[in-house]
Design a protein around this motif. Structure first.
Motif, mmCIF file in Angstrom:
data_model
loop_
_atom_site.group_PDB
_atom_site.id
_atom_site.type_symbol
_atom_site.label_atom_id
_atom_site.label_comp_id
_atom_site.label_asym_id
_atom_site.label_seq_id
_atom_site.Cartn_x
_atom_site.Cartn_y
_atom_site.Cartn_z
ATOM 1 N N PHE A 24 0.822 -1.217 0.000
ATOM 2 C CA PHE A 24 0.000 0.000 0.000
ATOM 3 C C PHE A 24 0.851 1.260 0.000
ATOM 4 O O PHE A 24 2.010 1.246 0.403
ATOM 5 C CB PHE A 24 -0.952 0.017 1.203
ATOM 6 N N ALA A 26 -0.071 5.695 0.488
ATOM 7 C CA ALA A 26 -1.070 6.767 0.609
ATOM 8 C C ALA A 26 -0.506 8.058 0.044
ATOM 9 O O ALA A 26 0.696 8.329 0.162
ATOM 10 C CB ALA A 26 -1.431 6.961 2.080
ATOM 11 N N ARG A 48 -2.361 11.161 4.685
ATOM 12 C CA ARG A 48 -1.746 10.346 5.747
ATOM 13 C C ARG A 48 -2.144 10.805 7.149
ATOM 14 O O ARG A 48 -2.452 11.969 7.343
ATOM 15 C CB ARG A 48 -0.212 10.382 5.616
ATOM 16 N N GLY A 49 -2.078 9.855 8.067
ATOM 17 C CA GLY A 49 -2.302 10.175 9.476
ATOM 18 C C GLY A 49 -3.769 10.312 9.846
ATOM 19 O O GLY A 49 -4.094 10.777 10.931
ATOM 20 N N ASN A 50 -4.671 9.895 8.944
ATOM 21 C CA ASN A 50 -6.113 9.958 9.235
ATOM 22 C C ASN A 50 -6.720 8.581 9.402
ATOM 23 O O ASN A 50 -7.944 8.441 9.411
ATOM 24 C CB ASN A 50 -6.840 10.664 8.086
ATOM 25 N N GLY A 51 -5.894 7.556 9.451
ATOM 26 C CA GLY A 51 -6.427 6.202 9.597
ATOM 27 C C GLY A 51 -6.912 5.606 8.291
ATOM 28 O O GLY A 51 -7.514 4.524 8.285
ATOM 29 N N THR A 92 -5.179 2.192 7.411
ATOM 30 C CA THR A 92 -5.607 1.118 8.312
ATOM 31 C C THR A 92 -6.969 0.583 7.871
ATOM 32 O O THR A 92 -7.185 -0.629 7.815
ATOM 33 C CB THR A 92 -5.679 1.647 9.758
ATOM 34 N N ASN A 143 10.489 1.651 8.527
ATOM 35 C CA ASN A 143 9.264 2.269 7.999
ATOM 36 C C ASN A 143 8.170 2.190 9.072
ATOM 37 O O ASN A 143 7.274 1.349 9.040
ATOM 38 C CB ASN A 143 8.826 1.564 6.707
ATOM 39 N N TRP A 144 8.282 3.122 10.026
ATOM 40 C CA TRP A 144 7.416 3.068 11.213
ATOM 41 C C TRP A 144 5.965 3.332 10.886
ATOM 42 O O TRP A 144 5.062 2.771 11.534
ATOM 43 C CB TRP A 144 7.924 4.047 12.282
ATOM 44 N N ARG A 201 3.121 0.704 11.832
ATOM 45 C CA ARG A 201 1.989 1.104 12.693
ATOM 46 C C ARG A 201 0.663 0.703 12.041
ATOM 47 O O ARG A 201 -0.255 0.244 12.721
ATOM 48 C CB ARG A 201 2.078 2.616 12.904
ATOM 49 N N LYS A 241 -1.997 -1.793 13.722
ATOM 50 C CA LYS A 241 -3.386 -1.378 13.983
ATOM 51 C C LYS A 241 -4.377 -2.305 13.280
ATOM 52 O O LYS A 241 -5.511 -2.454 13.716
ATOM 53 C CB LYS A 241 -3.612 0.071 13.531
HETATM 54 C C1 LIG Z 1 2.765 4.004 5.424
HETATM 55 C C2 LIG Z 1 1.572 4.796 4.909
HETATM 56 C C3 LIG Z 1 0.854 3.993 3.876
HETATM 57 C C4 LIG Z 1 0.629 5.101 6.093
HETATM 58 O O1 LIG Z 1 -0.576 5.666 5.587
HETATM 59 P P1 LIG Z 1 -1.593 6.462 6.545
HETATM 60 O O2 LIG Z 1 -2.809 6.782 5.778
HETATM 61 O O3 LIG Z 1 -0.860 7.568 7.223
HETATM 62 O O4 LIG Z 1 -1.930 5.338 7.607
HETATM 63 P P2 LIG Z 1 -2.840 5.482 8.913
HETATM 64 O O5 LIG Z 1 -3.269 6.909 9.117
HETATM 65 O O6 LIG Z 1 -3.907 4.444 8.804
HETATM 66 O O7 LIG Z 1 -1.857 5.050 10.087
HETATM 67 C C5 LIG Z 1 -0.578 5.607 10.166
HETATM 68 C C6 LIG Z 1 -0.112 5.500 11.593
HETATM 69 O O8 LIG Z 1 1.303 5.520 11.590
HETATM 70 C C7 LIG Z 1 1.735 6.515 12.504
HETATM 71 N N1 LIG Z 1 3.044 6.948 12.055
HETATM 72 C C8 LIG Z 1 3.381 7.600 10.932
HETATM 73 N N2 LIG Z 1 4.703 7.814 10.914
HETATM 74 C C9 LIG Z 1 5.200 7.249 12.046
HETATM 75 C C10 LIG Z 1 6.488 7.133 12.607
HETATM 76 N N3 LIG Z 1 7.558 7.608 11.987
HETATM 77 N N4 LIG Z 1 6.625 6.510 13.799
HETATM 78 C C11 LIG Z 1 5.550 6.010 14.439
HETATM 79 N N5 LIG Z 1 4.311 6.075 13.946
HETATM 80 C C12 LIG Z 1 4.137 6.697 12.767
HETATM 81 C C13 LIG Z 1 0.644 7.545 12.471
HETATM 82 O O9 LIG Z 1 0.684 8.382 13.600
HETATM 83 C C14 LIG Z 1 -0.594 6.656 12.454
HETATM 84 O O10 LIG Z 1 -0.840 6.106 13.727
HETATM 85 P P3 LIG Z 1 -2.038 6.646 14.670
HETATM 86 O O11 LIG Z 1 -3.287 6.536 13.885
HETATM 87 O O12 LIG Z 1 -2.019 5.757 15.842
HETATM 88 O O13 LIG Z 1 -1.693 8.066 14.977
HETATM 89 C C15 LIG Z 1 2.031 6.152 4.309
HETATM 90 O O14 LIG Z 1 2.859 6.819 5.230
HETATM 91 C C16 LIG Z 1 2.781 6.013 2.992
HETATM 92 O O15 LIG Z 1 2.184 5.969 1.947
HETATM 93 N N6 LIG Z 1 4.140 5.947 3.052
HETATM 94 C C17 LIG Z 1 4.965 5.812 1.871
HETATM 95 C C18 LIG Z 1 4.739 4.467 1.145
HETATM 96 C C19 LIG Z 1 4.925 3.301 2.072
HETATM 97 O O16 LIG Z 1 5.739 3.329 2.953
HETATM 98 N N7 LIG Z 1 4.172 2.223 1.836
HETATM 99 C C20 LIG Z 1 4.262 1.006 2.609
HETATM 100 C C21 LIG Z 1 5.371 0.185 2.111
HETATM 101 S S1 LIG Z 1 5.548 -1.280 3.073
#
Ligand SMILES: CC(C)(COP(=O)(O)OP(=O)(O)OC[C@H]1O[C@@H](n2cnc3c(N)ncnc32)[C@H](O)[C@@H]1OP(=O)(O)O)[C@@H](O)C(=O)NCCC(=O)NCCS
Length: 385
Positions: A98, A100, A105-108, A111, A138-139, A143, A147
């Motif tokens: 996946f 985003a 990002r950060g809106n759930g 998940t 890739n935190w 996460r 979740k």
């Molecule tokens: C990874 C990714 C898909 C997350 O998408 P998203 O829509 O932000 O996901 P969500 O909002 O459902 O959840 C993200 C959670 O990660 C947390 N988070 C983001 N960066 C973080 C970090 N560096 N350390 C800890 N937590 C982190 C957010 O706070 C959130 O948690 P919360 O809801 O408890 O606050 C997005 O950051 C992305 O597209 N990244 C680049 C591409 C990628 O990495 N893809 C996955 C490859 S395996």
């Protein structure tokens, strides 16, 4: 399956997964310019418009047709918000991938999207396991996986291949009988400021100060397991490791920082939080930077850590019942920090603290019960009122 007619629409209300359209090419191209996308995925770099065109109009339809992968566009707030796919699936086991759009990002959103496709994999494709993998570090992705209920996380050295370079990977999975809910604690590391000190999460820019503290003779004397000499890589490894503790549910470790300058003055931790025999305990550990010793910094910091450890889970604390602490018998400074914070000496293990020169010191054990802590008594009084 025929694209786009057979692509099922999956929704939970706020998030809808649907077939990609030509209108998604522009936003998908924009998303792939994001440095985080390039850092954590295998997309081509530089990412050109033609890459987005061929991915959305050729590759995705062809993959739906031959069943090698199923990719959906994520629709959120009326816009294209990213892409999610299920891939492989041979033998009933496949992977989720996946990405985003930065604005979403950060809106759930992710998940929700992951839960939708995992359910689809189990209920419609008949898969018996869905695997998530991400490059170590890739935190955000980790996460999302946590979740969405992924579990049994392992680190696989050099399992990933990104543009010809091997990278370590985290791998976790879920099966149809698993709840798609977080397993275990991912502890918060709150900023706590009081009594002239600030506790805050460790950050990579603390590495120089960590290195200096861990090369100090007195630190080395009492923490015999530290590498010597202690390099910058060791310091970065320490900081990453402490962040992992929180995600794994094992511990909470803070930088003790100067409230004025935010400079690192030391480290305090509550750990062993998943103790098999007694998951209601924590061990308290600490070390101070040499230039911050002798002025009560550590006593104050340990006091804040204790309070957080005894704060109930529902109030954001660690919900501990009992704390333990150990100090080598000649380490009077450490014993002082324990005792001014109410720790009680419970015993002396003979010849139990290894020194770097191969000799052993006696080890004093301390403990402190939640019921002995002033805030605990206050809490009980409030309940009685
Ligand atoms: C990874 C990714 C898909 C997350 O998408 P998203 O829509 O932000 O996901 P969500 O909002 O459902 O959840 C993200 C959670 O990660 C947390 N988070 C983001 N960066 C973080 C970090 N560096 N350390 C800890 N937590 C982190 C957010 O706070 C959130 O948690 P919360 O809801 O408890 O606050 C997005 O950051 C992305 O597209 N990244 C680049 C591409 C990628 O990495 N893809 C996955 C490859 S395996």
């Amino acid at each position: 399956m025929r694209f786009p007619d057979d692509v099922p629409v999956l929704t939970d209300g706020p998030v809808t997964l649907r077939a990609h359209t030509a209108a998604d090419i522009g936003p998908a191209y924009e998303t792939c310019q994001d440095p985080e996308m390039q850092r954590w995925t295998t997309i081509p770099v530089p990412y050109l418009q033609e890459h987005a065109v061929s991915f959305l109009t050729e590759q995705i339809p062809a993959n739906w047709a031959d069943g090698s992968s199923y990719a959906w566009a994520i629709q959120y707030d009326g816009r294209y918000a990213g892409t999610i796919d299920l891939r492989d699936g041979r033998g009933g086991v496949g992977e989720v991938g996946f990405a985003a759009a930065p604005w979403a990002r950060g809106n759930g959103v992710m998940t929700r999207a992951v839960k939708l496709v995992v359910r689809y994999a189990f209920d419609r494709l008949g898969w018996s396991r869905v695997i998530w993998r991400a490059y170590v570090g890739n935190w955000g992705s980790r996460r999302v996986a946590w979740k969405a209920g992924f579990r049994s996380l392992v680190t696989m050295p050099q399992e990933g291949l990104q543009r010809g370079v091997r990278r370590d990977e985290w791998v976790a999975s879920v099966t149809p009988d698993d709840d798609l809910e977080p397993q275990g604690h991912w502890w918060d590391i709150p900023v706590i400021e009081s009594n002239g000190v600030r506790l805050r999460p460790l950050v990579p820019t603390d590495a120089e100060r960590v290195m200096a503290a861990c090369n100090d003779e007195r630190t080395k004397l009492w923490l015999a397991g530290l590498p010597s000499p202690y390099g910058l890589d060791d310091a970065h490894g320490f900081i990453e490791g402490r962040i992992s503790w929180a995600a794994d549910g094992d511990g909470v470790s803070w930088a003790i920082a100067d409230p004025e300058t935010d400079e690192l003055l030391g480290n305090v931790s509550a750990f062993d939080l998943r103790n098999r025999n007694d998951p209601t305990i924590a061990e308290i550990g600490y070390w101070g930077h040499p230039d911050a010793r002798g002025r009560g910094v550590m006593s104050a910091a340990v006091g804040l850590a204790i309070k957080h450890a005894f704060t109930p889970l529902d109030d954001g604390g660690l919900g501990r019942r009992r704390l333990v602490l150990y100090a080598a018998a000649p380490n009077t400074a450490s014993a002082h920090v324990a005792e001014v914070n109410g720790f009680v000496r419970t015993g002396l293990a003979r010849s139990a603290s290894a020194r770097r020169d191969g000799t052993y010191e006696d080890l004093i054990s301390f403990d402190l019960l939640a019921t002995e802590h002033p805030d605990y008594r206050k809490l009980l009084e409030n309940v009685a009122d």
